[in-house]
Design a protein around this motif. Sequence first.
Motif, PDB file in Angstrom:
ATOM      1  N   GLY A   1      60.475 -37.988  20.541  1.00 41.50           N
ATOM      2  CA  GLY A   1      59.478 -38.302  21.564  1.00 41.50           C
ATOM      3  C   GLY A   1      60.143 -38.568  22.898  1.00 41.50           C
ATOM      4  N   THR A   2      59.375 -39.042  23.845  1.00 42.22           N
ATOM      5  CA  THR A   2      59.868 -39.187  25.213  1.00 42.22           C
ATOM      6  C   THR A   2      60.414 -40.560  25.523  1.00 42.22           C
ATOM      7  N   GLU A   3      60.151 -41.560  24.687  1.00 45.84           N
ATOM      8  CA  GLU A   3      60.537 -42.929  25.026  1.00 45.84           C
ATOM      9  C   GLU A   3      62.046 -43.107  24.978  1.00 45.84           C
TER      10      GLU A   3
ATOM     11  N   VAL B   1      54.785 -16.407  20.211  1.00 47.20           N
ATOM     12  CA  VAL B   1      55.278 -17.294  21.266  1.00 47.20           C
ATOM     13  C   VAL B   1      54.150 -18.232  21.678  1.00 47.20           C
ATOM     14  N   ARG B   2      54.279 -19.475  21.350  1.00 43.28           N
ATOM     15  CA  ARG B   2      53.287 -20.511  21.670  1.00 43.28           C
ATOM     16  C   ARG B   2      54.007 -21.637  22.419  1.00 43.28           C
ATOM     17  N   PRO B   3      54.125 -21.532  23.733  1.00 44.46           N
ATOM     18  CA  PRO B   3      54.913 -22.505  24.500  1.00 44.46           C
ATOM     19  C   PRO B   3      54.493 -23.953  24.280  1.00 44.46           C
ATOM     20  N   ALA B   4      53.190 -24.213  24.224  1.00 46.68           N
ATOM     21  CA  ALA B   4      52.736 -25.601  24.072  1.00 46.68           C
ATOM     22  C   ALA B   4      53.136 -26.158  22.716  1.00 46.68           C
ATOM     23  N   ASP B   5      52.947 -25.364  21.653  1.00 53.32           N
ATOM     24  CA  ASP B   5      53.326 -25.824  20.316  1.00 53.32           C
ATOM     25  C   ASP B   5      54.840 -25.981  20.197  1.00 53.32           C
ATOM     26  N   LEU B   6      55.577 -25.054  20.799  1.00 49.36           N
ATOM     27  CA  LEU B   6      57.035 -25.130  20.747  1.00 49.36           C
ATOM     28  C   LEU B   6      57.523 -26.390  21.462  1.00 49.36           C
ATOM     29  N   TYR B   7      56.930 -26.702  22.599  1.00 49.03           N
ATOM     30  CA  TYR B   7      57.308 -27.902  23.345  1.00 49.03           C
ATOM     31  C   TYR B   7      56.978 -29.159  22.543  1.00 49.03           C
ATOM     32  N   SER B   8      55.805 -29.182  21.946  1.00 46.32           N
ATOM     33  CA  SER B   8      55.397 -30.347  21.153  1.00 46.32           C
ATOM     34  C   SER B   8      56.331 -30.573  19.977  1.00 46.32           C
ATOM     35  N   ALA B   9      56.706 -29.499  19.302  1.00 49.74           N
ATOM     36  CA  ALA B   9      57.606 -29.623  18.156  1.00 49.74           C
ATOM     37  C   ALA B   9      58.991 -30.089  18.594  1.00 49.74           C
TER      38      ALA B   9
ATOM     39  N   THR C   1      63.521 -22.575  28.174  1.00 53.56           N
ATOM     40  CA  THR C   1      64.081 -23.263  29.339  1.00 53.56           C
ATOM     41  C   THR C   1      63.313 -24.535  29.660  1.00 53.56           C
ATOM     42  N   ALA C   2      62.022 -24.573  29.369  1.00 52.96           N
ATOM     43  CA  ALA C   2      61.178 -25.715  29.711  1.00 52.96           C
ATOM     44  C   ALA C   2      61.176 -26.815  28.646  1.00 52.96           C
ATOM     45  N   LEU C   3      61.888 -26.627  27.542  1.00 54.93           N
ATOM     46  CA  LEU C   3      61.848 -27.621  26.475  1.00 54.93           C
ATOM     47  C   LEU C   3      62.479 -28.938  26.918  1.00 54.93           C
ATOM     48  N   PRO C   4      62.080 -30.057  26.288  1.00 51.22           N
ATOM     49  CA  PRO C   4      62.581 -31.372  26.712  1.00 51.22           C
ATOM     50  C   PRO C   4      63.990 -31.685  26.240  1.00 51.22           C
TER      51      PRO C   4
ATOM     52  N   TRP D   1      74.136 -41.046  23.379  1.00 53.13           N
ATOM     53  CA  TRP D   1      75.319 -41.317  24.195  1.00 53.13           C
ATOM     54  C   TRP D   1      75.194 -40.645  25.553  1.00 53.13           C
ATOM     55  N   HIS D   2      74.690 -39.412  25.570  1.00 47.18           N
ATOM     56  CA  HIS D   2      74.572 -38.673  26.828  1.00 47.18           C
ATOM     57  C   HIS D   2      73.327 -39.032  27.623  1.00 47.18           C
ATOM     58  N   HIS D   3      72.231 -39.345  26.936  1.00 46.57           N
ATOM     59  CA  HIS D   3      70.954 -39.466  27.634  1.00 46.57           C
ATOM     60  C   HIS D   3      70.348 -40.863  27.595  1.00 46.57           C
ATOM     61  N   GLY D   4      71.001 -41.798  26.942  1.00 44.59           N
ATOM     62  CA  GLY D   4      70.463 -43.149  26.880  1.00 44.59           C
ATOM     63  C   GLY D   4      69.864 -43.449  25.524  1.00 44.59           C
ATOM     64  N   PRO D   5      69.850 -44.740  25.130  1.00 46.72           N
ATOM     65  CA  PRO D   5      69.384 -45.128  23.791  1.00 46.72           C
ATOM     66  C   PRO D   5      67.949 -44.702  23.522  1.00 46.72           C
ATOM     67  N   HIS D   6      67.714 -44.311  22.300  1.00 44.55           N
ATOM     68  CA  HIS D   6      66.386 -43.868  21.856  1.00 44.55           C
ATOM     69  C   HIS D   6      66.224 -44.372  20.433  1.00 44.55           C
ATOM     70  N   GLU D   7      65.452 -45.433  20.274  1.00 39.28           N
ATOM     71  CA  GLU D   7      65.378 -46.114  18.986  1.00 39.28           C
ATOM     72  C   GLU D   7      64.787 -45.248  17.880  1.00 39.28           C
ATOM     73  N   THR D   8      63.773 -44.453  18.198  1.00 37.58           N
ATOM     74  CA  THR D   8      63.166 -43.604  17.168  1.00 37.58           C
ATOM     75  C   THR D   8      64.176 -42.625  16.609  1.00 37.58           C
ATOM     76  N   LEU D   9      64.969 -42.034  17.486  1.00 29.09           N
ATOM     77  CA  LEU D   9      65.971 -41.065  17.047  1.00 29.09           C
ATOM     78  C   LEU D   9      67.052 -41.748  16.210  1.00 29.09           C
TER      79      LEU D   9
END
Length: 563
Positions: free
Chosen positions: A550-552, A535-543, A497-500, A347-355
């Motif tokens: 995902g990003t779509e 603290v593993r920023p890349a793994d945390l971001y991926s998870a 802060t950098a998470l998606p 509702w806030h960020h736009g439709p996301h079919e996977t979610l």
Amino acid sequence: MHTFCDRAPCSNRLFVSVRQDITSGGGRRVMDPVIVAGAGPVGLALALALARQDVPVVVLDEGPGSDAPRAARTVVLREDTAAFVERLAGVPLGRAGLRWTGWRAMRRKQTTCEVAFGEDLPAPLHIAQHVLTGALRAALTREPLAELAVDSRLDALEQEDTGVVVHTRGPRGTWWRGSYLVGCDGPRSTVRKLQDIRFPGRTAVERHAVAAVRTELPWTDEAFLHRMPPWRTTGPFAGEIAARPLPDGVWRLDWLLPPGKDLVTPELLVTRIRETLSGWTGESSPAYELLDTGVHTVHHRLARRWRAGRVFLAGDAAHLLGTLGTQGLDEGLRDAENLAWKLASVWHHGPHETLLDSYQTERRAIVSARLRAADQVLPALRGGGGLRSLLPGAARGHDALLMDGHLGLGPVGAPGSYADSPLMPPRLDAEVPVDTPVGAPVADVMVTAEDGSFVRLRERLGRGALLVVLVAPGTGVWERRHWVSAGVMPRLAAAVTALPHRAELLVAENYPGAAPHTVLLVRPDGHLVTALGGVRPADLYSAAEATVGGTERTGARAGAGAR
């Protein structure tokens, strides 16, 4: 937010809509509310959960806006669902209901199992359903983003590319426009029928005669199950009685009825009450006050689809279960908690079919597994068949299997895990084990919030944010200002802060099975995504990216979810 009438393009219909302007992706768009059909506990809980995440919602209530008190219509909520409801209602429900001190099983004159509730096994909450519904309804009336339309029965539904249109009949009969529609309208769901979704299953899997009585029993605040009681029974009763205490000396008693359609008359039920209470108390004429009676029939059904484009099903509209002491409403509330954060996100960020698709994938799989488990053990427990032939290698007796359903344990009753969800990230190099399996509900430990307050972890759920929990022994004895800029905290804070997706950073003194500096990622509905060693920023971001699908973002393909 404002309510207004509008005429739809290509139509002369007059619509009622509740709209809100939101800013997204650098632009401004007008969004219609989410429409919830049904004002039972599941529908009200979903509406409240959405409103708390800044999503306007309209609840269509076909009734007058209140429920008639029924002392014999009660629900048992497990620890996590009780906490979910209490967060939404904004009041503790312990006084309106009762948390049992223990549970026991008896066969003939012998006690075969005793369980004391405590930290390792939290007590469930037993409460009258009309009290639960009333608390949720009262909370909803205080929400500025929520509207409750009483005497409004949905009877027509259309889907469009950008929303849904429904019609209600009654004194306020009109057309309503929304962004999404969730059918929480019970076993005979109009929403499900209008979407032509099949609802196969089994009818009358179990039948119970039910009575609510005020009396004194030898067991105080302790629920129990009595199989094959030694006294003679009268009428069509199968020799299994469940007794569940409520506040003020009230007990709900359930007598299992044999298969068939034998009529349970008021006279037969009163005779059975007297026999049962005499058998338990040893008194020939035990004192009691009869408050309410009924016959409860359990069906097993599972909707083929829980999503059709912008339309979803939840609660009894999507599934029926409840044999062996399990609670269908418990699962319905988990539906609401699972769906709320996903609908709020799109509702806030736009439709996301996977979610959106993950709601059906996750919740339907868990309910389906529970129904299969119940169907597997029912012949052994009710038909006298060989237990080992149905459960190879099982050594537990019938009473232990029944205990699972009543206490929320095992495949019949335990809360489900989303380990196989499409939202789970692939195995990460930095992943470490903790006592909570991946995908399961997290333990409710004490945490320090970003404002320095000490709260339970579950109190931070339901806000639409991911939770990142750092396990850091010793931090609880220091003021936050002393450790917030020390050690790994600055690096972890930057990673959060950098998470998606919006996330909240919390700190826990300890977590079951977790080593110091373990970082937990928790979904907005309280299920563990992963535990990382350090603290593993890349793994945390991926998870985190996997957790929100995902990003779509599908934009104009919002209606493409129709199957």
